[in-house]
Motif scaffolding. Structure first.
Motif, PDB file in Angstrom:
ATOM      1  N   SER A 175      -0.055  -5.758  -0.417  1.00  0.00           N
ATOM      2  CA  SER A 175       0.756  -5.033   0.566  1.00  0.00           C
ATOM      3  C   SER A 175      -0.161  -4.247   1.506  1.00  0.00           C
ATOM      4  O   SER A 175      -1.249  -3.811   1.105  1.00  0.00           O
ATOM      5  CB  SER A 175       1.748  -4.098  -0.117  1.00  0.00           C
ATOM      6  OG  SER A 175       1.093  -3.177  -0.960  1.00  0.00           O
ATOM      7  N   ASP A 230      -0.554  -1.507   5.219  1.00  0.00           N
ATOM      8  CA  ASP A 230       0.011  -0.567   6.181  1.00  0.00           C
ATOM      9  C   ASP A 230      -1.096  -0.171   7.146  1.00  0.00           C
ATOM     10  O   ASP A 230      -2.286  -0.201   6.796  1.00  0.00           O
ATOM     11  CB  ASP A 230       0.574   0.678   5.493  1.00  0.00           C
ATOM     12  CG  ASP A 230       1.257   1.615   6.475  1.00  0.00           C
ATOM     13  OD1 ASP A 230       2.367   1.276   6.915  1.00  0.00           O
ATOM     14  OD2 ASP A 230       0.685   2.659   6.809  1.00  0.00           O
ATOM     15  N   GLY A 266       4.577  -6.198   4.065  1.00  0.00           N
ATOM     16  CA  GLY A 266       4.511  -5.058   4.968  1.00  0.00           C
ATOM     17  C   GLY A 266       5.880  -4.416   5.079  1.00  0.00           C
ATOM     18  O   GLY A 266       6.872  -4.940   4.574  1.00  0.00           O
ATOM     19  N   HIS A 267       5.935  -3.288   5.765  1.00  0.00           N
ATOM     20  CA  HIS A 267       7.214  -2.615   6.004  1.00  0.00           C
ATOM     21  C   HIS A 267       7.324  -2.352   7.498  1.00  0.00           C
ATOM     22  O   HIS A 267       6.518  -1.617   8.061  1.00  0.00           O
ATOM     23  CB  HIS A 267       7.299  -1.297   5.223  1.00  0.00           C
ATOM     24  CG  HIS A 267       8.649  -0.646   5.301  1.00  0.00           C
ATOM     25  ND1 HIS A 267       9.682  -0.997   4.460  1.00  0.00           N
ATOM     26  CD2 HIS A 267       9.147   0.307   6.135  1.00  0.00           C
ATOM     27  CE1 HIS A 267      10.752  -0.275   4.762  1.00  0.00           C
ATOM     28  NE2 HIS A 267      10.451   0.522   5.786  1.00  0.00           N
ATOM     29  N   CYS A 312       6.597  -4.437   9.889  1.00  0.00           N
ATOM     30  CA  CYS A 312       5.163  -4.721  10.049  1.00  0.00           C
ATOM     31  C   CYS A 312       4.799  -5.619  11.222  1.00  0.00           C
ATOM     32  O   CYS A 312       3.626  -5.988  11.369  1.00  0.00           O
ATOM     33  CB  CYS A 312       4.615  -5.324   8.756  1.00  0.00           C
ATOM     34  SG  CYS A 312       5.495  -6.808   8.191  1.00  0.00           S
ATOM     35  N   ASP A 337       2.192  -3.895  13.154  1.00  0.00           N
ATOM     36  CA  ASP A 337       0.946  -3.837  12.377  1.00  0.00           C
ATOM     37  C   ASP A 337       0.141  -5.122  12.541  1.00  0.00           C
ATOM     38  O   ASP A 337      -1.084  -5.090  12.729  1.00  0.00           O
ATOM     39  CB  ASP A 337       1.252  -3.623  10.892  1.00  0.00           C
ATOM     40  CG  ASP A 337       1.749  -2.218  10.593  1.00  0.00           C
ATOM     41  OD1 ASP A 337       1.708  -1.370  11.502  1.00  0.00           O
ATOM     42  OD2 ASP A 337       2.187  -1.972   9.453  1.00  0.00           O
ATOM     43  N   ALA A 363      -2.194   5.572   5.123  1.00  0.00           N
ATOM     44  CA  ALA A 363      -2.033   4.123   5.072  1.00  0.00           C
ATOM     45  C   ALA A 363      -2.095   3.590   3.642  1.00  0.00           C
ATOM     46  O   ALA A 363      -1.350   2.672   3.282  1.00  0.00           O
ATOM     47  CB  ALA A 363      -3.090   3.441   5.942  1.00  0.00           C
ATOM     48  N   ASP A 404       1.256   4.430   1.872  1.00  0.00           N
ATOM     49  CA  ASP A 404       2.355   3.652   2.432  1.00  0.00           C
ATOM     50  C   ASP A 404       2.256   2.181   2.036  1.00  0.00           C
ATOM     51  O   ASP A 404       3.278   1.514   1.810  1.00  0.00           O
ATOM     52  CB  ASP A 404       2.377   3.785   3.955  1.00  0.00           C
ATOM     53  CG  ASP A 404       2.906   5.146   4.404  1.00  0.00           C
ATOM     54  OD1 ASP A 404       3.331   5.931   3.536  1.00  0.00           O
ATOM     55  OD2 ASP A 404       2.886   5.421   5.625  1.00  0.00           O
ATOM     56  N   SER A 405       1.033   1.655   1.935  1.00  0.00           N
ATOM     57  CA  SER A 405       0.883   0.267   1.488  1.00  0.00           C
ATOM     58  C   SER A 405       1.290   0.125   0.025  1.00  0.00           C
ATOM     59  O   SER A 405       1.945  -0.853  -0.360  1.00  0.00           O
ATOM     60  CB  SER A 405      -0.558  -0.216   1.692  1.00  0.00           C
ATOM     61  OG  SER A 405      -1.452   0.371   0.763  1.00  0.00           O
ATOM     62  N   THR A 459       5.048   0.296  -0.176  1.00  0.00           N
ATOM     63  CA  THR A 459       5.620  -0.961   0.323  1.00  0.00           C
ATOM     64  C   THR A 459       5.637  -2.027  -0.772  1.00  0.00           C
ATOM     65  O   THR A 459       6.653  -2.710  -0.980  1.00  0.00           O
ATOM     66  CB  THR A 459       4.820  -1.451   1.537  1.00  0.00           C
ATOM     67  OG1 THR A 459       4.954  -0.508   2.611  1.00  0.00           O
ATOM     68  CG2 THR A 459       5.306  -2.802   2.016  1.00  0.00           C
TER      69      THR A 459
END
Length: 587
Positions: free
Chosen positions: A26, A28, A371-372, A374, A377, A463, A466-467, A470
């Protein structure tokens, strides 16, 4: 764990090792700015280089004209004005162009990558390396349910040949029934890498100037979330993207294999040139002397030395920090020296890829990437670490699919899964995390490796965290998706869009997208007047007016009717104010 240029080499080694065993990855990204910023950023960006003395020179009028031309271009284009917002009536191509412009001007500052490795409970922990020793064992976060089998999420799509190819690319890395695990059968051990990224001038022996922008709202946001700007600037990992590497290699090889254009000898360099030529001629004519070093305080003088050597077949020159080494040789030895130079060049390029090496490894490993929200990104990642972004969305989708054949967007999953949509008040990471923490019945273990233990507590908008979150949400979503998981493959959420996602491997159906007329004026627009004009050809349930500013608005159809939008356009052109500029948006 935080990864900077100081520990990047060792972290990359462990990252590469554990990436092979990860079931999925995953990601971010944090950046200095995103699309949909305000036009005052333009003034800030362009006001910096103003040179006051030009006011008194005859160049001032030219300078003033160019500056205003830039202002006009930026204001009337798609960049950094009211139009840079994402609208529901934008085509996907236009949305992509807006994100592309942002990615090319703002800078990635942090990338989070979390590796989720499935560990069966009957596995022999003694086989693990020191990172997983009993003294550094993973710490349990929480438990989640998995009453339904995890689906095989490997892509069935055929892979295209790519320049970056690895034998492991041929393998399938599935989240399958053997991870249909209640805690009695195993757990996911997670390693979180929080990479700080900074585009330093130098990456080893290679230099690259780079301009990028900051937007004050993003800086404020990062500051509020305790982002360490000192660590970013002083310890951020440099990088050369794939395109940089290819260009550098081509330039360096051309430098030694093709005749070089001779530089003009400036008046203040004539003495240096003459004295250097005497030394080099002396080497060529001295039977016992085999090499000399000549100091050069800048690249211009180095070039002069090289061009003198180029005219003497029995000599070969190699640039070094602050000097040039000149070697007496013959054609056979010269060929060998060139081969050694190429080998060294390739090793240097590989060594100084920096963070781009992480992207290369992720592409080669053929793991599902999670990803969220994403899409943005991936546009930023491609722009900064791969190549210049293509002009069309279709080309970009092809490029990103070549790099990452299996992508899942947890925002799209939670927005569109019937069983998951009602879990939280919104599909932001914070709200989803809060709602799922309160839910009961989850018992599949997720454990953090000890080196990632700081993420046992919430660190939103870092990051790395958050990854991790996710990937955690993805695991929690899996049991509820049953047989529908493949329906979410390679569909990336797109805000205010019809449909609500970009399909990476198929053409997007935009037949339900609202249509719009752009109306701008140098004066304040009288919206009541606009409404009266449009109401002559349309009922109020057929259109709406979207106001962007006092002098910019859009008249939009509620249903995608070309007949309706054409009638509105003709009516506005015929009956509108003289200073109105009327155009069909995104047609």
């Amino acid at each position: 764990m935080d990864v900077t240029k100081d520990n990047f080499k060792s972290a990359l080694s462990t990252f590469e090792t554990h990436l092979k065993d990860a079931r999925f990855v995953s990601i971010d990204v944090e950046m200095t700015g995103k699309p949909m910023v305000r036009k005052h950023a333009v003034f800030f960006a362009l006001s910096i280089p103003i040179i006051l003395p030009l006011f008194f020179s005859f160049y001032f009028q030219l300078y003033y004209f160019i500056q205003n031309l830039l202002f006009s271009f930026l204001h009337l284009g798609l960049w950094l004005d009211e139009r840079s917002k994402g609208f529901s009536f934008d085509s996907f191509q236009t949305k992509y162009e807006k994100i592309k412009l942002a990615a090319e001007n703002f800078q990635i500052i942090q990338v989070g990558v979390s590796l989720f490795e499935w560990i069966p409970n009957n596995s022999d922990s003694s086989d693990k390396d020191s990172e997983n020793s009993s003294s550094e064992r993973a710490c349990s976060l929480d438990h989640i349910d998995s009453s339904l089998p995890f689906k095989d999420i490997s892509s069935k799509n055929k892979r295209k040949k790519r320049k970056i190819l690895n034998s492991s690319r041929k393998q399938k890395h599935n989240i399958d029934k053997k991870t249909n695990s209640v805690s009695s059968s195993g757990y996911y051990e997670t390693r979180v890498y929080n990479f700080f990224i900074y585009p330093a001038l130098k990456s080893g022996p290679f230099k690259k100037e780079k301009n990028f922008m900051l937007i004050n709202s993003s800086v404020d946001f990062l500051t509020e979330n305790a982002f360490d700007f000192n660590k970013w600037i002083y310890q951020g990992i440099p990088y050369l993207n794939f395109s940089d590497l290819e260009k550098l290699k081509k330039e360096k090889l051309s430098f030694i294999t093709n005749p070089r254009l001779h530089a003009r000898i400036s008046d203040d360099s004539k003495d240096f040139y003459e004295s250097t030529k005497l030394k080099i001629d002396g080497l060529a004519n001295a039977p016992e002397q085999t090499e000399i070093f000549i100091d050069a305080e800048n690249t211009y003088k180095m070039r002069l030395i090289h061009q003198i050597v180029d005219d003497i077949p029995c000599l070969y020159s190699v640039g070094q920090p602050g000097s040039v080494k000149i070697i007496k040789t013959n054609q056979v030895t010269k060929k060998k020296l060139i081969e050694e130079y190429i080998t060294k060049l390739e090793k240097d390029l590989e060594k100084h890829k920096g963070f781009s090496k992480v992207i290369e490894l992720l592409s080669e490993c053929n793991k599902p990437i999670i990803g969220h929200n994403c899409f943005t990104d991936f546009v930023y990642l491609y722009s900064h670490f791969c190549r210049p972004l293509p002009n069309t969305l279709a080309e970009f989708k092809n490029e990103i699919h070549n790099l990452f054949p299996e992508i899942y967007d947890t925002k799209f999953i939670f927005e569109n899964s019937l069983c998951l949509k009602s879990i939280a008040v919104s599909s932001t990471l914070e709200d989803l995390n809060k709602s799922l923490k309160q839910s009961k019945g989850f018992d599949t273990s997720i454990l953090l490796n000890a080196r990632s233990s700081k993420y046992t507590s919430d660190r939103f908008h870092e990051a790395g965290f958050d990854s991790f979150l996710t990937g955690k949400l993805f695991i929690k979503a899996l049991p509820n998706l049953a047989d529908s998981l493949n329906g979410f493959l390679n569909k990336l959420f797109m805000f205010k869009s019809f449909p609500s996602f970009v399909h990476i491997t198929e053409a997007d159906d935009e037949t339900n997208r609202p249509l719009a007329i752009e109306l701008c004026s140098s004066q304040e627009i009288n919206l009541k007047f606009v409404q009266d004009i449009v109401s002559e050809v349309c009922s109020q349930d057929e259109y709406f007016i979207y106001t962007v500013s006092l002098n910019l608005c859009y008249v939009c159809t509620k249903i995608p009717s070309h007949d309706t939008i054409n009638k509105i356009y003709l009516q506005l052109v015929k009956n509108g104010d003289k200073d109105w500029s009327v155009s069909q948006h995104d047609q």
